[in-house]
Design a protein around this motif. Structure first.
Motif, short mmCIF file in Angstrom:
data_model
loop_
_atom_site.label_atom_id
_atom_site.label_comp_id
_atom_site.label_asym_id
_atom_site.label_seq_id
_atom_site.Cartn_x
_atom_site.Cartn_y
_atom_site.Cartn_z
N VAL A 1 -9.83 -3.54 0.73
CA VAL A 1 -8.63 -3.59 -0.10
C VAL A 1 -8.06 -2.19 -0.32
N ASN A 2 -6.78 -2.16 -0.64
CA ASN A 2 -6.17 -0.95 -1.17
C ASN A 2 -6.45 -0.91 -2.69
N ARG A 3 -5.97 0.12 -3.35
CA ARG A 3 -6.06 0.12 -4.81
C ARG A 3 -5.40 -1.14 -5.35
N PHE A 4 -5.92 -1.67 -6.47
CA PHE A 4 -5.36 -2.93 -6.97
C PHE A 4 -5.42 -2.97 -8.49
N ASP A 5 -4.65 -3.86 -9.04
CA ASP A 5 -4.63 -4.10 -10.48
C ASP A 5 -5.77 -5.07 -10.81
N VAL A 6 -6.70 -4.65 -11.67
CA VAL A 6 -7.87 -5.47 -11.96
C VAL A 6 -7.47 -6.80 -12.60
N ILE A 7 -6.45 -6.79 -13.43
CA ILE A 7 -6.05 -8.01 -14.14
C ILE A 7 -5.46 -9.03 -13.19
N SER B 1 -10.92 -0.71 -7.56
CA SER B 1 -9.51 -0.83 -7.96
C SER B 1 -8.81 0.53 -7.94
N ARG B 2 -9.57 1.59 -8.12
CA ARG B 2 -9.01 2.94 -8.16
C ARG B 2 -9.05 3.65 -6.80
N THR B 3 -10.06 3.35 -6.00
CA THR B 3 -10.23 4.07 -4.74
C THR B 3 -9.83 3.26 -3.51
N GLY B 4 -9.81 1.93 -3.64
CA GLY B 4 -9.72 1.08 -2.46
C GLY B 4 -11.05 1.05 -1.75
N GLY B 5 -11.17 0.20 -0.77
CA GLY B 5 -12.41 0.11 -0.02
C GLY B 5 -12.87 -1.32 0.14
N HIS B 6 -14.16 -1.51 0.35
CA HIS B 6 -14.73 -2.84 0.53
C HIS B 6 -15.14 -3.39 -0.83
N LEU B 7 -14.70 -4.59 -1.12
CA LEU B 7 -14.96 -5.16 -2.44
C LEU B 7 -15.82 -6.42 -2.39
N GLY B 8 -15.39 -7.42 -1.63
CA GLY B 8 -16.05 -8.72 -1.67
C GLY B 8 -17.52 -8.67 -1.34
N ALA B 9 -17.89 -7.91 -0.31
CA ALA B 9 -19.29 -7.85 0.10
C ALA B 9 -20.17 -7.24 -0.97
N GLY B 10 -19.69 -6.18 -1.63
CA GLY B 10 -20.47 -5.54 -2.67
C GLY B 10 -20.69 -6.44 -3.88
N GLY C 1 -5.10 -8.61 -9.69
CA GLY C 1 -5.61 -8.57 -8.32
C GLY C 1 -4.60 -8.08 -7.32
N ALA C 2 -3.38 -7.74 -7.76
CA ALA C 2 -2.33 -7.31 -6.83
C ALA C 2 -2.68 -5.95 -6.25
N GLN C 3 -2.63 -5.86 -4.92
CA GLN C 3 -2.98 -4.62 -4.23
C GLN C 3 -1.76 -3.73 -4.05
N ALA C 4 -1.99 -2.43 -4.18
CA ALA C 4 -0.93 -1.46 -3.99
C ALA C 4 -0.75 -1.19 -2.50
N LYS C 5 0.48 -1.26 -2.03
CA LYS C 5 0.77 -0.97 -0.64
C LYS C 5 2.02 -0.11 -0.55
N ALA C 6 1.92 0.95 0.21
CA ALA C 6 3.09 1.80 0.40
C ALA C 6 4.14 1.05 1.21
N PRO C 7 5.41 1.19 0.86
CA PRO C 7 6.44 0.50 1.64
C PRO C 7 6.45 0.99 3.08
N ALA C 8 6.47 0.06 4.01
CA ALA C 8 6.43 0.41 5.43
C ALA C 8 7.86 0.51 5.96
N ASN C 9 8.15 1.61 6.66
CA ASN C 9 9.46 1.74 7.28
C ASN C 9 9.41 1.39 8.76
N ALA C 10 8.24 0.93 9.20
CA ALA C 10 8.07 0.51 10.58
C ALA C 10 6.94 -0.51 10.61
#
Length: 642
Positions: A307-313, A48-57, A315-324
């Protein structure tokens, strides 16, 4: 969307006592379920803090605990296939104090890595290698007279690759002591059947059954070799039909399972029995669930694979706003647009539909989309077969994974001049996934092949043009590469234009310095040109578009009309710049006083970090390009200031 404030670290009183697996082996079996629960909470918090692979682990928490409890690691070798499921393994093997540096610059790798820990006996990140590597270790042990165990853990998805079966076949023939754990996390082979399945697995792996099995072989031997073989095979077939292991038995493995990979009361006794009583190659079929223990990941395993970083409660993932738009999405939408005009267009992916954007194509054209599994070699030759029958296959494969099918690209596509299209995603640096996923070599190994058209998109609009160009090109194989991430924000045409094969373009005209870009470094070349102009160095910027066939007229014009020519590409030595230098040398243009400076990726495997910093350190950002020009002119002071 912001991930929100992070919670405090989870309470893990039992896990806090486990620094290395030896500590885990001192715990009673009754404590293992609590340890697994704490390890699962820790893993969720970390990702949740670093992002990465979650489901498989999360799917191998109990298996990881059981393996390190039963086996004497690191003396016993545990090889994890791919390695994206090893965050729990890293936590238990002396790396917990650094686990929140995962996939960050200077931090832990997201995969197994030999120079990171003695508990990582084999580096991974590409699939289907664990059985081959494990067999090599087992044979080396036998040659040295050792007695340690070798355990290869491989997922059912990785078992779709031919290399896994080549290794199984060889292991069965050699008969060396090797334990293969098939982690079936999609129930694609067979589900476990509760307590009875667990009972049968314990029975089959135990001393009593093994003893009766050997006694039976001795008794039937009195009836002659032919009868011996017939009766023994009949017994194995009967057991195989009950447990689902016939295929593996035929390949020379003793098969156990399926068993519930989340039930430590079932798992630990089987592993102990195999450790203590087995001989020859053994395969244990373990059924697990991706994302186990975290509701959002259980509900959408595909979205919580990486996944990107996410809220544990929430599950919402943090994503930087895309300008393209993302390059991958531009490719997918462009291919859909072309496929509406041409029913011969089909798409092939090797188990990466969402990663390559072909999930979108599949929604639009399900009958024209083919996911062949983790089998890049097959994907390429399958596409070649489609091409022989007049279809227009787009074999969308990451740069790093296309390496695995190079023989097929050469032999089955290029030699036969078949018009297979290769969209190459993840070209250049990939940031947190590190050297195993870096797209460095495709231009080099494709441009060396006769008759291959090799393109690179400078931006998202150019990518759209290249999709249409590839769709229309029927003279032979053609490729186009593009990076991970978002485009640069250029205006997008509704449909791509047809590009003239082997023709680049002048983007900005100058008179003294020429910057010739191949790929998405074009934006940095334009920034560098502004800085150079401000320093009194009139600069031309050109987009090569093609490494092969090379736009010789464009290169000749740049060479004759400028004092300095800098080629810029996000690929390894031997790629686009080599094509340019070869042409210049044969034209005699290197003898005219022209200063040529090729900028490429470092001749090294670069560890994970942010792509921006990686390009800067490679000298491939605008500042690096400016420094290269100043250095070529001998402007030492300007180099220091740039």
């Amino acid at each position: 969307m912001n991930a929100g404030p992070q919670p405090q670290l989870p309470e893990t009183p039992l896990l806090d006592k486990v620094r290395i697996p030896a500590d885990l082996r001192n715990l009673p079996e009754s404590a293992l379920p609590q340890l697994a629960d704490e390890l699962r909470r820790e893993t969720i918090d970390v990702v949740s803090r670093t992002g990465g692979h979650l489901g498989a682990g999360l799917g191998v928490i109990e298996l990881t605990v059981a393996l390190h409890h039963v086996f004497d690691t690191p003396r016993d070798r545990v090889i994890w296939d791919v390695g994206h499921q090893t965050y729990p393994h890293k936590i238990l093997t002396g790396r917990r104090d650094r686990i929140r540096t995962l996939r960050q610059e200077g931090g832990l790798s997201g995969f197994t890595k030999r120079d990171e820990s003695e508990y990582d006996p084999f580096g991974a990140a590409h699939s289907s290698t664990s059985i081959s590597a494990g067999l090599g270790m087992a044979v080396a042990r036998d040659l040295a007279g050792g007695r340690n165990n070798v355990i290869a853990v491989i997922g059912d998805g990785s078992m779709s690759a031919g290399m896994a079966y080549e290794a199984l076949n060889n292991a069965g023939a050699l008969g060396s002591r090797l334990i293969v754990i098939l982690n079936d996390n999609d129930m694609s082979i067979a589900p476990p059947s509760g307590a009875m399945s667990a009972y049968l697995a314990r029975l089959a792996s135990g001393r009593t059954y093994q003893g009766f099995r050997e006694l039976g072989k001795k008794l039937t031997a009195y009836l002659g070799k032919r009868a011996d073989r017939a009766i023994t095979r009949a017994v194995e077939h009967a057991r195989g039909y009950v447990t689902g292991g016939t295929l593996f038995e035929e390949m020379g493995f003793f098969h156990i399972g399926p068993i519930d990979g989340h039930n430590l009361e079932h798992l630990v006794p089987v592993l102990k029995n195999v450790r203590d009583h087995g001989e020859g190659p053994v395969l244990i079929h373990v059924v697990t669930q991706k994302g186990k223990g975290y509701a959002p990941a259980e509900a959408a395993a595909d979205k919580y694979h990486g996944v990107n970083r996410f809220d544990v409660i929430t599950g919402a993932q943090a994503k930087a706003p895309a300008n393209a738009p993302a390059y991958t999405k531009v490719f997918a939408e462009s291919l859909i647009r072309e496929a509406r005009e041409d029913e011969k267009i089909v798409a092939v992916t090797a188990a990466m539909p969402s990663g390559t954007g072909l999930d979108l194509f599949g929604e639009a054209f399900p009958s024209r989309t083919f996911d062949v599994g983790i089998a890049e070699q097959h994907a390429v030759t399958f596409a070649a077969g489609l091409a022989t029958e007049g279809y227009k296959p787009f074999a969308a494969i990451y740069s790093t994974f296309l390496q695995r099918a190079y023989d097929q690209v050469v032999h089955d596509v290029a030699i036969q001049k078949l018009p297979v299209r290769f969209p190459i995603d993840r070209a250049g640096f990939v940031g947190a996934d590190g050297p195993t996923h870096c797209g460095a070599f495709d231009t080099t190994f494709l441009a060396s092949l006769p008759g291959f058209v090799v393109m690179a998109a400078a931006d998202e609009a150019e990518l759209r043009h290249m999709v249409r160009t590839a769709a229309a090109y029927d003279e032979g194989p053609i490729s186009f590469r593009y990076p991970r991430g978002n485009g640069v924000g250029v205006d997008m045409p509704e449909r791509g234009e047809m590009l003239a094969i082997g023709k680049g373009r002048i983007v900005r005209q100058g008179s003294r310095v020429a910057l010739l870009s191949f790929g998405t470094r074009l934006a940095d070349c334009l920034l560098a040109a502004e800085a150079l102009d401000a320093a009194g160095l009139s600069t031309t910027v050109a987009d090569a578009r093609f490494a092969k066939p090379l736009d010789e007229d464009l290169v000749r014009r740049l060479a004759r009309g400028h004092e300095i020519l800098v080629t810029v590409e996000e690929g390894a030595i031997g790629g686009f710049a080599t094509q340019v230098l070869h042409f210049l040398a044969h034209e005699g243009l290197l003898e005219s006083g022209l200063k040529v400076r090729p900028l490429v990726l470092p001749d090294a495997f670069t560890d994970h970090g942010t792509p921006e910093k990686m390009y800067a350190e490679a000298g491939l950002d605008s500042s690096g390009i400016v420094r290269t020009v100043f250095a070529a002119l001998g402007h030492v002071e300007s180099v220091r200031r740039a």
